[in-house]
Design an enzyme around this catalytic site. Structure first.
Site, mmCIF file in Angstrom:
data_model
loop_
_atom_site.group_PDB
_atom_site.id
_atom_site.type_symbol
_atom_site.label_atom_id
_atom_site.label_comp_id
_atom_site.label_asym_id
_atom_site.label_seq_id
_atom_site.Cartn_x
_atom_site.Cartn_y
_atom_site.Cartn_z
ATOM 1 N N THR A 1 0.839 -1.205 0.000
ATOM 2 C CA THR A 1 0.000 0.000 0.000
ATOM 3 C C THR A 1 0.871 1.250 0.000
ATOM 4 O O THR A 1 0.628 2.194 -0.759
ATOM 5 C CB THR A 1 -0.925 -0.006 1.248
ATOM 6 O OG1 THR A 1 -1.762 -1.165 1.186
ATOM 7 C CG2 THR A 1 -1.773 1.246 1.323
ATOM 8 N N GLN B 1 0.678 -8.986 -6.240
ATOM 9 C CA GLN B 1 0.228 -10.387 -6.342
ATOM 10 C C GLN B 1 1.147 -11.234 -7.221
ATOM 11 O O GLN B 1 1.075 -12.450 -7.213
ATOM 12 C CB GLN B 1 -1.202 -10.453 -6.885
ATOM 13 C CG GLN B 1 -2.249 -9.960 -5.908
ATOM 14 C CD GLN B 1 -2.430 -10.863 -4.692
ATOM 15 O OE1 GLN B 1 -2.141 -12.067 -4.735
ATOM 16 N NE2 GLN B 1 -2.907 -10.302 -3.600
ATOM 17 N N HIS C 1 4.711 -9.891 2.434
ATOM 18 C CA HIS C 1 3.880 -10.950 3.045
ATOM 19 C C HIS C 1 3.130 -11.797 2.017
ATOM 20 O O HIS C 1 2.512 -12.799 2.367
ATOM 21 C CB HIS C 1 2.948 -10.381 4.117
ATOM 22 C CG HIS C 1 1.781 -9.584 3.628
ATOM 23 N ND1 HIS C 1 0.510 -10.088 3.593
ATOM 24 C CD2 HIS C 1 1.679 -8.308 3.196
ATOM 25 C CE1 HIS C 1 -0.331 -9.154 3.167
ATOM 26 N NE2 HIS C 1 0.359 -8.064 2.911
ATOM 27 N N CYS D 1 -9.474 -6.934 2.091
ATOM 28 C CA CYS D 1 -9.889 -5.646 2.645
ATOM 29 C C CYS D 1 -11.382 -5.411 2.467
ATOM 30 O O CYS D 1 -11.973 -4.631 3.178
ATOM 31 C CB CYS D 1 -9.127 -4.512 1.974
ATOM 32 S SG CYS D 1 -7.408 -4.896 1.747
HETATM 33 N N1 PLP Z 1 -1.971 -4.339 -4.219
HETATM 34 C C1 PLP Z 1 -2.528 -5.547 -4.396
HETATM 35 C C2 PLP Z 1 -2.813 -6.035 -5.773
HETATM 36 C C3 PLP Z 1 -2.831 -6.344 -3.280
HETATM 37 O O1 PLP Z 1 -3.402 -7.547 -3.465
HETATM 38 C C4 PLP Z 1 -2.549 -5.854 -1.989
HETATM 39 C C5 PLP Z 1 -2.912 -6.643 -0.789
HETATM 40 O O2 PLP Z 1 -3.720 -7.526 -0.823
HETATM 41 C C6 PLP Z 1 -1.943 -4.586 -1.867
HETATM 42 C C7 PLP Z 1 -1.671 -3.862 -3.007
HETATM 43 C C8 PLP Z 1 -1.584 -4.029 -0.535
HETATM 44 O O3 PLP Z 1 -0.434 -4.639 -0.024
HETATM 45 P P1 PLP Z 1 -0.122 -4.579 1.562
HETATM 46 O O4 PLP Z 1 -1.029 -5.556 2.211
HETATM 47 O O5 PLP Z 1 1.312 -4.951 1.692
HETATM 48 O O6 PLP Z 1 -0.369 -3.178 1.988
#
Ligand code: PLP
Length: 387
Positions: free
Chosen positions: A74, A182, A204, A329
């Site tokens: 993010t 991903q 992660h 989310c």
């Molecule tokens: N972008 C995509 C395509 C994701 O699937 C995710 C999390 O599921 C994120 C961004 C966000 O990553 P993070 O959980 O490390 O903030």
């Protein structure tokens, strides 16, 4: 008694690899110095970060200075998009993205639109969740400063034609940003072959801990950091680096990319067995996303109007199966996925979304278990709905 957990939600997060834990542990209690400190302990931490940076740069086929460590996917998306928008607002205010993106991209773009007068074009996509290069071409304008298209989708697994889009953008000054969160564990991350200017990863998703990410920024990319402070990460992302997690990130990425081809074959075999069995045993089920251009361990469906995702997930949980409706989310909220509706799936049907994302720690025995239990869970719900 509760059955043992069959974890099939690797798109949400993954178990930390014991080899990764082993690599990071000394940086908590032994090499705990601040990497900005000049004395020996600090320099050991600094060296660990620079070694990790070189490892990641080799995998990405870029120079180490282009690798910026962050706290998550993010943050990488936020810094990149806002950073380019700030740097280039004098040259244009038009941004292009897709309706398939994670909220980390979409909400950042929409905030720029709302608060700072940018204009966002959201591209059309087809019913398999594919972005067509022609759509990008049609949306491009002389004042377009940034195009953001994800590498692979988290909800339906579709892989986008990134190299094709970057070839189109070669003659246009727009910066090309790719959310590869991903894709990190499964696809090639060679940024020269992909032709991207910026790319986001999150540890992660490939067996590193939660809370560490990376942003690739090609040298010369106009970028103003929105994280100011102590000047760490070559002034591109201030804040004392999380040394153990950065070590873990590099180790996990190295393992994932070295073992990728062997693991992908195993994942695809499990996914195909699971998907064909579910489609055969649940007549209302439909595969979502592209049938072939998809992540190797990713199986996603709509299960049929009336079958609510949350009820299915709870039913599966009672059988010890950890699955998801799509994005971690947005599950828990009773709203249809923005990805599925953009692909033309009817709202009521989109409410029945189910995602099973396999990882290399899954086994064929677990696939057989889910093949047996899932139709039973669906049948129980259908009986309940009909009553
Ligand atoms: N972008 C995509 C395509 C994701 O699937 C995710 C999390 O599921 C994120 C961004 C966000 O990553 P993070 O959980 O490390 O903030």
């Amino acid at each position: 008694m509760r059955p043992p957990t069959v974890y099939m939600d690797h798109s949400a997060t993954t178990r930390v690899d014991p080899r990764v834990v082993e690599a990071m542990l000394p940086y908590f209690t032994e090499q705990y110095g601040n990497p900005s400190s000049l004395y020996f302990l600090g320099q050991k931490a600094y060296q660990a970060i620079e070694t990790a940076r070189r490892t990641v740069a080799t995998i990405l086929n870029c120079v180490p200075r282009e690798v910026i460590f962050t706290s998550c996917g993010t943050e990488s998306d936020n810094l990149a998009i806002r950073g380019v928008a700030l740097a280039r607002q004098g040259q244009g205010k038009h941004l292009i993205t897709t309706p398939l993106e994670h909220k980390a991209v979409l909400d950042t773009m929409h905030q720029l639109e709302r608060e700072m007068g940018f204009e966002v074009t959201v591209l059309p996509v087809d019913e398999r969740g594919m972005v067509h290069t022609e759509a990008v071409e049609q949306a491009l304008r002389p004042d377009t400063i940034l195009v953001s298209v994800m590498y692979a989708n988290n909800e339906v697994g579709t892989i986008q034609p990134i190299a094709e889009i970057s070839a189109l953008l070669r003659d246009h000054p727009a910066i090309f940003h790719v959310d590869a969160v991903q894709a990190g564990g499964y696809l090639s991350l060679d940024v020269q072959r992909l032709g991207v200017d910026m790319l986001a990863l999150s540890g992660h998703k490939f067996h590193a801990p939660k809370g560490v990410g990376m942003m690739f920024v090609r040298r010369g990319t106009p970028y103003v950091t929105t994280m100011t402070g102590g000047g760490q990460e070559s002034n591109q992302r201030a804040g004392t680096q999380n040394v153990p997690y950065i070590v873990a990130f590099a180790k996990a990425l190295e393992i994932a990319q070295t073992e990728r081809e062997r693991k992908n074959a195993h994942l695809a075999a499990m996914r195909d067995r699971l998907a064909s069995s579910i489609l055969a045993s649940v007549p209302t089920a439909r595969l979502t996303g592209h049938p072939t251009e998809r992540l190797p361990g990713h199986a996603s469906f709509t299960m049929g109007t009336g079958l609510e995702a949350d009820a299915m997930l709870l039913g599966l949980d009672m059988e010890g199966i950890a699955a998801s409706s799509g994005s971690a989310c947005t599950s828990g909220r009773n709203a249809a996925s923005h990805v599925l509706t953009a692909m033309g799936v009817r709202y009521e049907e989109a409410l029945s979304a189910l995602r099973l994302s396999l990882g290399d720690d899954n086994t064929m025995e677990e696939v057989e278990y889910v093949r047996e239990k899932l139709p039973q869970v669906v049948q129980r719900l259908q009986t309940f709905i009909a009553a």
